[in-house]
Write a protein that holds these residues in place. Structure first.
Motif, PDB file in Angstrom:
ATOM      1  N   ALA A 220      40.142  40.611  33.668  1.00 28.92           N
ATOM      2  CA  ALA A 220      40.997  39.710  34.449  1.00 28.92           C
ATOM      3  C   ALA A 220      40.907  40.035  35.931  1.00 28.92           C
ATOM      4  O   ALA A 220      40.907  39.127  36.775  1.00 28.92           O
ATOM      5  N   VAL A 221      40.832  41.329  36.266  1.00 27.20           N
ATOM      6  CA  VAL A 221      40.692  41.730  37.672  1.00 27.20           C
ATOM      7  C   VAL A 221      39.358  41.250  38.214  1.00 27.20           C
ATOM      8  O   VAL A 221      39.281  40.660  39.303  1.00 27.20           O
ATOM      9  N   PHE A 222      38.279  41.484  37.469  1.00 27.30           N
ATOM     10  CA  PHE A 222      36.952  41.062  37.923  1.00 27.30           C
ATOM     11  C   PHE A 222      36.876  39.540  38.075  1.00 27.30           C
ATOM     12  O   PHE A 222      36.270  39.029  39.005  1.00 27.30           O
ATOM     13  N   HIS A 223      37.499  38.825  37.136  1.00 27.43           N
ATOM     14  CA  HIS A 223      37.485  37.361  37.203  1.00 27.43           C
ATOM     15  C   HIS A 223      38.181  36.886  38.478  1.00 27.43           C
ATOM     16  O   HIS A 223      37.716  35.955  39.152  1.00 27.43           O
ATOM     17  N   SER A 224      39.290  37.517  38.818  1.00 30.57           N
ATOM     18  CA  SER A 224      40.023  37.121  40.019  1.00 30.57           C
ATOM     19  C   SER A 224      39.226  37.436  41.284  1.00 30.57           C
ATOM     20  O   SER A 224      39.474  36.848  42.345  1.00 30.57           O
ATOM     21  N   LEU A 225      38.262  38.373  41.181  1.00 29.17           N
ATOM     22  CA  LEU A 225      37.394  38.708  42.306  1.00 29.17           C
ATOM     23  C   LEU A 225      36.163  37.808  42.371  1.00 29.17           C
ATOM     24  O   LEU A 225      35.290  38.006  43.223  1.00 29.17           O
ATOM     25  N   GLY A 226      36.104  36.842  41.451  1.00 30.79           N
ATOM     26  CA  GLY A 226      34.990  35.908  41.463  1.00 30.79           C
ATOM     27  C   GLY A 226      33.736  36.414  40.790  1.00 30.79           C
ATOM     28  O   GLY A 226      32.640  35.873  41.012  1.00 30.79           O
ATOM     29  N   ILE A 227      33.857  37.430  39.940  1.00 31.08           N
ATOM     30  CA  ILE A 227      32.705  37.983  39.226  1.00 31.08           C
ATOM     31  C   ILE A 227      32.545  37.242  37.903  1.00 31.08           C
ATOM     32  O   ILE A 227      33.489  37.209  37.102  1.00 31.08           O
TER      33      ILE A 227
END
Length: 378
Positions: free
Chosen positions: A321-328
């Motif tokens: 979820a953190v990576f997704h929010s960073l656009g990864i």
């Protein structure tokens, strides 16, 4: 089953296979420390300073901080031959397979500049290149030009800029620093142990790291981060989480990111990462995915609790979820894991080489009995 079957453990669970001073995983109490420092006390420390601590056992001096930062930034710039090499890799190849294949092909430095030995120099060189390879592979897959790091920027500031083509916010860099520190090292996990087995043959550090990366790719290891978020995407909304969990348990389907082989209580990394994810995932899509993950964890705890068992989410569960929010993109999640864990791989390679011995276990033979030789034919 052979008569010796009770003498071995197929998964090596609980079997002590060596010693390490790098990290301590206390599964029963839910504690993790690097070089004797609790993981909670390392969050907020500059990422590369923690990497130096993990590899060498001490905090870097002011001179070492400067030299390390310059070294990592310089080598995060792909040379023309390295760009040409990456250009021959299929654009749609999973980044973990790209890393596993390209790392052994990198031309290692012939001289050391950090004063820590050539093996350490090579390991840090690979760590710098991995961040550049991930960003460049993504850029090429989007038909965009490869970008290079800027001197003076923090490691993850440079990485996110090289990846997306625009500078991240300070909050995004802080979050990525924390997430990557949390997954930098974890004792004799499968990937690290695979690297130690490879190192035991006196193979070079690039072979050991490649073996570790290949092992990390598996869904039961590092690949759980990608699988967990894709699961949340498949579920669609928090309201559907309970039915999904019940269906999985009824069909004996593993729920990715739930539970951990080592921890009998809350994964200390997930305890830090979950509130960070809730703080960062504020856009509607990211918030819905995070809320779905939270609902899955709650449903799992309810179902397992009714059976007298406890289960908790591990670090991979909320990291996505953190990576997704960073656009990864999801298929880059495990490569991001490798980008952090490589420092642990280097630390274990150097530690193991101090007293190297070939790892060569025995197997309990369960096949057909060996036929007696016909001595009369001699």
């Amino acid at each position: 089953m052979s008569e010796n079957s009770s003498l071995f453990s197929a998964d090596l669970a609980g079997v002590v296979v060596g010693e390490t001073a790098i990290s301590d995983v206390q599964g029963d109490s839910g504690l993790l420390s690097y070089r004797g420092i609790d993981i909670n006390d390392l969050i907020g420390t500059p990422f590369l300073h923690v990497a130096w601590l993990v590899i060498f056992g001490d905090w870097p001096t002011e001179a070492e901080k400067r030299n390390l930062r310059t070294f990592m930034c310089d080598h995060a710039r792909l040379t023309h031959p390295e760009q040409d090499l990456l250009g021959h890799v299929p654009r749609d190849l999973h980044p973990m397979l790209m890393l596993q294949g390209v790392v052994p092909l990198l031309q290692m430095p012939e001289e050391e500049t950090l004063g820590k030995g050539l093996d350490a120099e090579h390991g840090l060189f690979i760590a710098a290149k991995i961040s550049a390879l991930i960003a460049a592979h993504y850029r090429l897959s989007q038909n965009k030009v490869i970008l290079h790091p800027t001197a003076g920027k923090l490691r993850h500031d440079n990485f996110l800029t090289m990846f997306h083509g625009k500078a991240p916010s300070r909050e995004q860099v802080r979050m990525l620093d924390a997430a990557q520190i949390l997954q930098m090292e974890h004792s004799f996990n499968a990937g690290t142990f695979a690297g130690r087995v490879c190192a035991s043959t006196l193979a070079p550090v690039q072979s050991s790291i490649s073996a570790s990366i290949g092992t990390l790719f598996g869904r039961l290891h590092g690949g759980a981060d990608q699988a967990a978020l894709e699961m949340a995407m498949e579920i669609g909304s928090p309201e559907k989480a309970e039915a999904y969990v019940q269906e999985c348990l009824a069909n004996k389907v593993k729920i990715m990111g739930m539970g951990h082989r080592e921890y009998r209580t809350v994964d200390p990394r997930a305890k830090i990462l979950k509130p960070m994810a809730m703080e960062l995932c504020t856009d509607p899509e990211s918030k819905n995915l995070l809320d779905t993950l939270v609902a899955v964890e709650a449903a799992c705890q309810k179902e397992f609790g009714s059976r007298g068992k406890e289960i908790w989410a591990n670090v991979e569960f909320y990291k996505g979820a953190v990576f997704h929010s960073l656009g990864i993109p999801t298929h880059y999640f495990t490569a991001m894991f490798a980008m952090a864990r490589v420092f642990g791989y280097v630390a274990h390679f150097l530690e193991f080489r101090q007293d190297n011995c070939l790892i060569r276990p025995r197997a309990a033979y369960t096949g057909k009995p060996t036929a007696a030789r016909d001595q009369s034919a001699a």
